[in-house]
Design an enzyme around this catalytic site. Structure first.
Site, PDB file in Angstrom:
ATOM      1  N   GLU A 110       0.823  -1.210   0.000  1.00 28.86           N
ATOM      2  CA  GLU A 110       0.000   0.000   0.000  1.00 28.86           C
ATOM      3  C   GLU A 110       0.859   1.264   0.000  1.00 28.86           C
ATOM      4  O   GLU A 110       0.606   2.191  -0.763  1.00 28.86           O
ATOM      5  CB  GLU A 110      -0.940   0.024   1.216  1.00 28.86           C
ATOM      6  CG  GLU A 110      -1.738   1.309   1.256  1.00 28.86           C
ATOM      7  CD  GLU A 110      -2.853   1.357   2.271  1.00 28.86           C
ATOM      8  OE1 GLU A 110      -2.897   0.513   3.175  1.00 28.86           O
ATOM      9  OE2 GLU A 110      -3.690   2.262   2.146  1.00 28.86           O
ATOM     10  N   THR A 131      -5.882   1.609   9.702  1.00 26.36           N
ATOM     11  CA  THR A 131      -5.058   2.730  10.189  1.00 26.36           C
ATOM     12  C   THR A 131      -5.879   3.688  11.053  1.00 26.36           C
ATOM     13  O   THR A 131      -5.383   4.202  12.061  1.00 26.36           O
ATOM     14  CB  THR A 131      -4.416   3.472   8.990  1.00 26.36           C
ATOM     15  OG1 THR A 131      -3.614   2.539   8.278  1.00 26.36           O
ATOM     16  CG2 THR A 131      -3.547   4.629   9.434  1.00 26.36           C
ATOM     17  N   ASP A 182      -0.529  -5.090   3.039  1.00 29.77           N
ATOM     18  CA  ASP A 182      -0.967  -3.878   3.732  1.00 29.77           C
ATOM     19  C   ASP A 182      -0.272  -3.877   5.099  1.00 29.77           C
ATOM     20  O   ASP A 182      -0.578  -4.724   5.946  1.00 29.77           O
ATOM     21  CB  ASP A 182      -2.489  -3.846   3.908  1.00 29.77           C
ATOM     22  CG  ASP A 182      -2.933  -2.487   4.412  1.00 29.77           C
ATOM     23  OD1 ASP A 182      -2.088  -1.719   4.898  1.00 29.77           O
ATOM     24  OD2 ASP A 182      -4.141  -2.186   4.319  1.00 29.77           O
ATOM     25  N   ILE A 209      -0.372  -1.835   7.669  1.00 30.10           N
ATOM     26  CA  ILE A 209      -1.345  -1.631   8.758  1.00 30.10           C
ATOM     27  C   ILE A 209      -2.714  -1.505   8.101  1.00 30.10           C
ATOM     28  O   ILE A 209      -2.990  -0.539   7.397  1.00 30.10           O
ATOM     29  CB  ILE A 209      -1.041  -0.359   9.595  1.00 30.10           C
ATOM     30  CG1 ILE A 209       0.346  -0.465  10.247  1.00 30.10           C
ATOM     31  CG2 ILE A 209      -2.126  -0.163  10.652  1.00 30.10           C
ATOM     32  CD1 ILE A 209       0.697   0.692  11.187  1.00 30.10           C
ATOM     33  N   ASP A 210      -3.546  -2.504   8.299  1.00 37.66           N
ATOM     34  CA  ASP A 210      -4.920  -2.404   7.801  1.00 37.66           C
ATOM     35  C   ASP A 210      -5.787  -2.049   9.004  1.00 37.66           C
ATOM     36  O   ASP A 210      -5.788  -2.765  10.020  1.00 37.66           O
ATOM     37  CB  ASP A 210      -5.386  -3.704   7.147  1.00 37.66           C
ATOM     38  CG  ASP A 210      -6.724  -3.487   6.443  1.00 37.66           C
ATOM     39  OD1 ASP A 210      -6.861  -2.468   5.746  1.00 37.66           O
ATOM     40  OD2 ASP A 210      -7.627  -4.319   6.622  1.00 37.66           O
ATOM     41  N   ASP A 238      -5.666  -4.914   0.702  1.00 39.00           N
ATOM     42  CA  ASP A 238      -6.611  -5.032   1.824  1.00 39.00           C
ATOM     43  C   ASP A 238      -7.230  -6.425   1.868  1.00 39.00           C
ATOM     44  O   ASP A 238      -7.658  -6.878   2.930  1.00 39.00           O
ATOM     45  CB  ASP A 238      -7.770  -4.023   1.658  1.00 39.00           C
ATOM     46  CG  ASP A 238      -7.322  -2.569   1.769  1.00 39.00           C
ATOM     47  OD1 ASP A 238      -6.598  -2.252   2.716  1.00 39.00           O
ATOM     48  OD2 ASP A 238      -7.702  -1.763   0.893  1.00 39.00           O
TER      49      ASP A 238
END
Ligand code: IPD
Ligand code: CA
Length: 329
Positions: free
Chosen positions: A82, A107, A102, A104-105, A250
């Site tokens: 990402e 955020t 990703d 940090i999914d 994601d």
């Protein structure tokens, strides 16, 4: 170049590496969370396309860590992430093994201290998702899946639990008995927001009390992480998750985990309409993976008159007859 073959033992070795990587990244996510909550302002938070599309220095740091470890261990693999994508690195999808990440999914949850945050690490091979690892370091929930080898939830140091958690998935007669996940996303233009709001209203509304087309579903949830929504559908805690506007990183890992738990994933209204009667139905093609419109439904027990997969198709049809499609921005 000869296409690379990944044997089941290669996949297992990649999975083991990816799980260690997810745990290492998880520590950095927890450190980041502690630092954000110890700081006085919101200077650690930046905006991407608008004021609700957020990124922190930890999103970038985690992605850098993950990318470096992958490049060291698997230098021949490609990488889609990402934050690299946001910085302009946008390699086309090929048949080569490609990590789709990703860092940090969730955020927004991360910034607010709402503990539904994860790292999502997927591997694509021959343009199909084949490995998924999703790790929520706050709850110590680790979801893993390998194409053809099942998917699992490991809580802390407990033994892995096979997904779905119920060995005999429940039937699902209609949306009126479903717990559904939807997300507001970061596209807040009038057209998108009114289409989503009226769709959510119909899903929840009581047709006997004036809501035209209302389904009166048990409820709607917004967990705030696409990857965790997929994982929760895989586990059986959610019946269905739908989103327009998220990205391959994601959902890539979640697709493997959900499918290996008997879930069914497809794309937009159009993709559903054109594939539902074909053999391709339920196959996550490149078009679906990159199409930014996803619906996933959990494993459903069939009966004498209807297979489980027909029941999944019926639920998606009822769902897509209820909600409105919108263009992605
Ligand atoms: C977002 C989350 C959210 C979904 C958005 C995603 P991020 O990812 O998955 O649930 O609604 O579409 O972009 O920004 O937290 O990585
Ligand atoms: Ca992210």
């Amino acid at each position: 170049m000869t296409p690379q073959v990944l044997t089941p033992s290669d996949l297992q070795a990649i999975l083991d590496f990816t799980v260690i990587l997810a745990k290492t990244a998880g520590k950095l996510i927890l450190d980041g969370s502690a630092a954000i909550h110890a700081s006085s302002g919101d200077s650690d938070v930046s905006e991407k396309k608008n004021s609700v599309d957020l990124v922190t220095e930890y999103d970038v740091k985690v992605e850098e860590l993950v990318k470096k470890e992958i490049q060291t261990r698997y230098p021949e693999f490609k990488f889609i992430g990402e934050e690299s994508y946001a910085a302009g690195s946008r390699p086309p999808l090929t048949d080569d093994p490609t990590f789709c990440v990703d860092p940090i999914d969730g955020t927004t949850n991360f910034i607010h201290g709402f503990p539904f945050v994860c790292i999502s690490l997927g591997l694509i091979h021959n343009r199909r998702p084949v490995i998924g690892v999703i790790y929520n370091p706050f709850l110590e929930h680790l979801y893993t899946g390998v194409k053809g080898q099942g998917s699992y939830l490991t809580k802390g140091s407990s033994a892995p639990l096979k997904l779905p958690l119920s060995s005999l998935p429940k039937p699902l007669p209609s949306l009126s008995q479903a717990l559904l996940a939807v997300e507001w996303g970061s596209d807040r233009c009038e057209k998108t927001i009114s289409a989503k709001s009226s769709s959510f209203g119909r899903l929840a509304g009581d047709p006997a009390q004036g809501v035209t087309g209302g389904k009166m579903a048990h409820s709607l949830r917004s967990v705030g992480s696409a990857a965790l929504n997929f994982a929760l559908v895989a586990q059986g805690g959610l019946d269905l998750y739908w989103e327009i506007g998220c990205w391959p990183w994601d959902v890539c890992a979640g697709i493997v985990i959900a499918e290996e738990a008997g879930g069914l994933v497809t794309g937009s209204h159009d993709v559903f309409a054109t594939t539902m009667a074909t053999d391709q139905f339920g196959e996550v093609t490149e078009e679906i993976l990159t199409g930014r419109k996803y619906v996933v439904v959990r494993a459903i027990r069939g009966n004498l008159g209807e297979t489980g997969s027909d029941a999944q198709k019926r639920i998606i049809k009822e769902f897509y007859d209820t909600v409105e499609d919108v263009e992605t921005n």
